[in-house]
Design an enzyme around this catalytic site. Structure first.
Site, PDB file in Angstrom:
ATOM      1  N   GLY A  16       0.805  -1.223   0.000  1.00 33.13           N
ATOM      2  CA  GLY A  16       0.000   0.000   0.000  1.00 33.13           C
ATOM      3  C   GLY A  16       0.835   1.268   0.000  1.00 33.13           C
ATOM      4  CG  ASN A  18       1.607   3.391  -5.744  1.00 34.46           C
ATOM      5  OD1 ASN A  18       2.018   4.443  -6.231  1.00 34.46           O
ATOM      6  ND2 ASN A  18       2.123   2.207  -6.055  1.00 34.46           N
ATOM      7  CG  HIS A 113       0.773  -1.552 -15.580  1.00 36.93           C
ATOM      8  ND1 HIS A 113       0.344  -2.782 -15.136  1.00 36.93           N
ATOM      9  CD2 HIS A 113       1.762  -1.791 -16.478  1.00 36.93           C
ATOM     10  CE1 HIS A 113       1.040  -3.725 -15.745  1.00 36.93           C
ATOM     11  NE2 HIS A 113       1.912  -3.164 -16.570  1.00 36.93           N
ATOM     12  CD  GLU A 183       4.349   2.157  -9.357  1.00 31.22           C
ATOM     13  OE1 GLU A 183       3.311   1.946  -8.712  1.00 31.22           O
ATOM     14  OE2 GLU A 183       5.141   1.246  -9.671  1.00 31.22           O
TER      15      GLU A 183
HETATM   16  C1  GAR Z   1       3.092  -1.057  -7.616  1.00 31.88           C
HETATM   17  O1  GAR Z   1       4.340  -1.081  -8.247  1.00 31.88           O
HETATM   18  C2  GAR Z   1       1.992  -1.082  -8.662  1.00 31.88           C
HETATM   19  O2  GAR Z   1       2.282  -0.361  -9.826  1.00 31.88           O
HETATM   20  C3  GAR Z   1       1.909  -2.545  -8.949  1.00 31.88           C
HETATM   21  O3  GAR Z   1       2.010  -3.168  -7.695  1.00 31.88           O
HETATM   22  C4  GAR Z   1       2.841  -2.353  -6.847  1.00 31.88           C
HETATM   23  C5  GAR Z   1       2.094  -2.124  -5.562  1.00 31.88           C
HETATM   24  O4  GAR Z   1       2.900  -1.495  -4.608  1.00 31.88           O
HETATM   25  N1  GAR Z   1       0.686  -2.878  -9.644  1.00 31.88           N
HETATM   26  C6  GAR Z   1       0.601  -3.765 -10.608  1.00 31.88           C
HETATM   27  O5  GAR Z   1       1.543  -4.451 -10.962  1.00 31.88           O
HETATM   28  C7  GAR Z   1      -0.785  -3.882 -11.239  1.00 31.88           C
HETATM   29  N2  GAR Z   1      -0.721  -4.541 -12.511  1.00 31.88           N
HETATM   30  P1  GAR Z   1       2.253  -0.834  -3.314  1.00 31.88           P
HETATM   31  O6  GAR Z   1       1.330  -1.863  -2.662  1.00 31.88           O
HETATM   32  O7  GAR Z   1       3.438  -0.536  -2.426  1.00 31.88           O
HETATM   33  O8  GAR Z   1       1.513   0.394  -3.745  1.00 31.88           O
END
Ligand code: GAR
Length: 200
Positions: A16, A18, A113, A183
């Site tokens: 989580g 992001n 993504h 991101e």
């Molecule tokens: C992030 O890098 C996001 O872009 C990716 O999962 C990670 C989650 O990190 N999403 C995908 O690959 C979707 N296809 P987080 O839980 O630390 O935000």
């Protein structure tokens, strides 16, 4: 309506980070939005813990809890309606959003993504798999994309995209870390663009 805050649902499956960057950006940039709920297919994960710590309703909703896909998607829709959700932000949600929910929230679901869509998207392309594929293809750059969600995987219109370089000695992990850092600015920028029409 004056002072109306856009009510956001965030869907997560893991750390989580992001979600956390979005949460902090809403405070720091004074964006007219608030988190109405955090939904996860996992009962315990970083995103759920963060939501609880910040007084955001944390909801565990998994297809495994239901006998049919229809029952699961109805429960998801009901949850969103009960919390008066305007927009859904997918932030590391590693499940497909049911079609009935995508239909009910047309152009009101965003996803981030970790690659430059339309390249390196689609089924199976998530997390470290994406960065492995980018390195195997010998790309000189990668990046992140925020896009609208439509019924096809990773195919909806792009809202914002940012590039990062791929270094000659990159591993999937080092590339993942560089993309994730990107991101953490890109998703708040995309949210700001959506809510107030400008990017910082
Ligand atoms: C992030 O890098 C996001 O872009 C990716 O999962 C990670 C989650 O990190 N999403 C995908 O690959 C979707 N296809 P987080 O839980 O630390 O935000």
């Amino acid at each position: 309506m004056a002072n109306h805050k856009t009510r956001l649902a965030v869907f997560c499956s893991g750390t989580g980070s992001n979600f956390q960057s979005l949460f902090h950006a809403i405070e720091e940039r004074r964006l007219p939005a608030e988190f109405a709920l955090c939904l996860s297919n996992r009962s315990e994960c970083g995103a759920i813990v963060f939501a609880r710590q910040h007084g955001i309703p944390a909801i565990h909703l998994s297809e495994k809890q239901y006998e049919t896909h229809e029952a699961f998607s109805s429960a998801m829709l009901k949850t969103l309606e009960e919390h008066d959700v305007d927009y859904i932000l997918l932030a590391g949600y590693l499940r497909k959003v049911p079609e009935t929910v995508v239909d009910a929230y047309t152009y009101r679901i965003l996803n981030i993504h970790p690659a430059l869509l339309p390249d390196f998207g689609g089924e199976g392309m998530y997390g470290i798999n994406v960065h492995k594929a980018v390195l195997e293809a010998g790309c000189k750059e990668s990046g992140a994309t925020v896009h609208y969600v439509d019924p096809e995987y990773d195919k909806g219109p792009v809202l914002l995209q940012k590039k990062v370089p791929v270094m000659p000695d990159d591993t999937p992990e080092s590339l993942a870390a560089r993309v994730l850092e990107c991101e953490h600015k890109l998703y708040p920028d995309a949210l700001e663009k959506l809510l107030v029409g400008n990017e910082s």
